[in-house]
Design a protein around this motif. Sequence first.
Motif, short mmCIF file in Angstrom:
data_model
loop_
_atom_site.label_atom_id
_atom_site.label_comp_id
_atom_site.label_asym_id
_atom_site.label_seq_id
_atom_site.Cartn_x
_atom_site.Cartn_y
_atom_site.Cartn_z
N GLU A 54 0.55 -1.20 -0.47
CA GLU A 54 0.57 0.05 0.01
C GLU A 54 0.84 0.78 -0.35
O GLU A 54 1.62 1.50 1.07
CB GLU A 54 -0.83 0.33 1.22
N LEU A 55 0.38 2.17 -0.88
CA LEU A 55 1.00 3.77 -0.81
C LEU A 55 0.93 4.76 0.44
O LEU A 55 -0.37 4.37 1.09
CB LEU A 55 1.07 4.62 -2.27
N VAL A 56 1.62 4.25 1.38
CA VAL A 56 1.78 5.43 2.89
C VAL A 56 2.26 6.86 2.82
O VAL A 56 1.94 7.77 3.90
CB VAL A 56 2.65 4.50 3.46
N ASP A 57 3.29 6.78 1.79
CA ASP A 57 3.41 8.15 1.26
C ASP A 57 4.23 8.57 0.55
O ASP A 57 4.82 8.46 -0.79
CB ASP A 57 4.63 8.53 3.11
N VAL A 58 4.00 10.54 -0.40
CA VAL A 58 4.65 10.69 -0.78
C VAL A 58 5.14 11.89 -0.75
O VAL A 58 4.03 13.11 0.22
CB VAL A 58 3.54 10.61 -2.30
N TRP A 59 6.50 12.35 -1.33
CA TRP A 59 7.50 14.03 -0.76
C TRP A 59 7.57 14.33 -1.86
O TRP A 59 8.47 13.46 -2.84
CB TRP A 59 6.94 14.16 0.58
N GLN A 60 7.86 15.90 -2.08
CA GLN A 60 8.77 16.46 -3.17
C GLN A 60 9.98 17.13 -2.17
O GLN A 60 9.49 17.65 -0.65
CB GLN A 60 8.13 17.06 -3.81
N LYS A 61 11.10 17.53 -2.11
CA LYS A 61 11.74 18.09 -0.99
C LYS A 61 12.71 18.79 -1.83
O LYS A 61 13.51 17.74 -3.11
CB LYS A 61 12.19 17.13 0.14
N PRO A 62 13.14 20.05 -2.21
CA PRO A 62 14.23 21.10 -2.98
C PRO A 62 15.77 20.17 -2.61
O PRO A 62 15.82 20.27 -1.48
CB PRO A 62 14.19 22.20 -2.32
N HIS A 63 16.01 19.92 -3.79
CA HIS A 63 17.80 19.20 -3.41
C HIS A 63 19.06 20.09 -2.35
O HIS A 63 18.55 21.87 -2.83
CB HIS A 63 18.26 19.15 -4.65
N GLU A 64 18.98 20.13 -1.48
CA GLU A 64 20.10 20.60 -0.52
C GLU A 64 21.58 22.47 -1.69
O GLU A 64 21.42 22.74 -1.15
CB GLU A 64 20.71 20.32 0.19
N ARG A 65 21.97 21.36 -2.36
CA ARG A 65 21.92 21.74 -3.10
C ARG A 65 22.63 22.72 -4.49
O ARG A 65 22.68 23.93 -4.96
CB ARG A 65 23.89 21.54 -3.35
N ASN A 66 21.40 21.84 -4.88
CA ASN A 66 21.26 22.40 -6.66
C ASN A 66 19.70 22.58 -6.89
O ASN A 66 18.59 21.29 -6.81
CB ASN A 66 21.33 20.77 -7.69
N TRP A 67 19.41 23.95 -6.88
CA TRP A 67 17.80 24.37 -6.95
C TRP A 67 17.41 23.79 -7.51
O TRP A 67 16.22 24.38 -7.50
CB TRP A 67 18.17 25.58 -6.08
N GLY A 68 17.51 23.75 -8.49
CA GLY A 68 16.65 23.88 -9.88
C GLY A 68 16.30 21.69 -10.03
O GLY A 68 15.55 21.64 -11.20
N MET A 69 16.48 21.37 -8.94
CA MET A 69 16.66 19.51 -8.88
C MET A 69 15.27 19.76 -7.37
O MET A 69 15.51 19.97 -6.50
CB MET A 69 17.53 18.19 -8.68
N SER A 70 14.78 18.63 -6.95
CA SER A 70 14.20 18.24 -6.31
C SER A 70 14.17 16.43 -6.20
O SER A 70 14.45 15.86 -7.36
CB SER A 70 12.70 18.19 -6.35
N PHE A 71 13.75 16.03 -5.22
CA PHE A 71 14.43 14.63 -4.64
C PHE A 71 12.48 14.29 -4.11
O PHE A 71 11.76 15.28 -4.25
CB PHE A 71 14.60 14.09 -2.85
N VAL A 72 12.21 13.25 -5.19
CA VAL A 72 10.57 13.12 -5.06
C VAL A 72 11.05 11.43 -4.49
O VAL A 72 11.65 10.16 -4.88
CB VAL A 72 9.97 13.05 -6.21
N ARG A 73 9.90 10.93 -2.87
CA ARG A 73 9.61 9.72 -2.99
C ARG A 73 8.22 8.90 -2.36
O ARG A 73 7.77 10.03 -2.11
CB ARG A 73 10.52 9.87 -1.70
N PHE A 74 8.46 8.16 -3.70
CA PHE A 74 7.16 7.13 -2.91
C PHE A 74 7.18 6.74 -1.66
O PHE A 74 8.76 5.02 -2.23
CB PHE A 74 6.68 6.57 -3.99
N VAL A 75 6.46 6.25 -1.41
CA VAL A 75 6.64 4.67 0.32
C VAL A 75 5.27 4.15 0.33
O VAL A 75 4.79 4.42 0.22
CB VAL A 75 6.78 5.31 1.67
N PHE A 76 6.20 2.37 0.39
CA PHE A 76 5.39 1.43 -0.01
C PHE A 76 5.56 0.98 1.12
O PHE A 76 6.70 0.44 1.50
CB PHE A 76 4.84 1.06 -1.35
N CYS A 77 4.36 0.23 1.63
CA CYS A 77 5.16 -0.83 3.48
C CYS A 77 3.63 -1.98 2.77
O CYS A 77 2.69 -2.16 2.04
CB CYS A 77 4.14 -0.32 4.00
N ARG A 78 4.35 -3.07 3.10
CA ARG A 78 3.45 -4.01 2.87
C ARG A 78 2.01 -4.12 3.90
O ARG A 78 2.21 -3.69 4.85
CB ARG A 78 4.11 -5.82 3.20
N ASN A 79 1.08 -4.33 3.63
CA ASN A 79 -0.12 -4.14 4.30
C ASN A 79 -0.55 -4.91 5.38
O ASN A 79 -0.99 -3.62 6.68
CB ASN A 79 -1.05 -4.69 3.23
#
Length: 196
Positions: A54-79
Amino acid sequence: MRNNLVPTEIPHKRASDEPPLPPVPGVEVLESTPKVDLAALANKVAFTFSGDYELVDVWQKPHERNWGMSFVRFVFCRNEYVKKDELFPDFVAQKKGLERIFVEMTSNNLWATQGHLNPYLEKDGAATGHRVLMLGCAGRIPNDWVFSGGRDENNRGIGPKVLLSTRASKLNLTDDAGIVLSAPAPIPEMASAPVA
């Protein structure tokens, strides 16, 4: 990924009141592999694999040094480990749309992919004895149409056009919940002349 390619529906990472946990080293289980097709894995995890994840979280966060880039994370967990009462209500309201975005991002692109098996920790840092697989994806390449035989020395296309994913390694989830990297299937030789 580049900021302008991050879907606007993906929320920014929430600030946490918890102190950050010290980094815990994981074990690399997949060295960085370019041009990996994640579509089959994404579809099975997000939608069709017996509802085991099951998808349990999703977020984006700007890269610490390269402001033109972002981290995007999708978190899945066993039910069986999902703590539904701890899911954020705004996330739950957007969940179906975020699952669709995840599948689209993995179907429409190939990624340089690296895998680490890390210990799963509780919020207070206590070890649970469980492990989590983290797939780091970078180096996005659109899943465009390419010539099946590449190009010759004169830059003429060889063979019919196919999606790049047909020529890519694939990550897939097996029936016993293992994840396997498989090489691309061979494309049959075409007797036709190069295509201009």
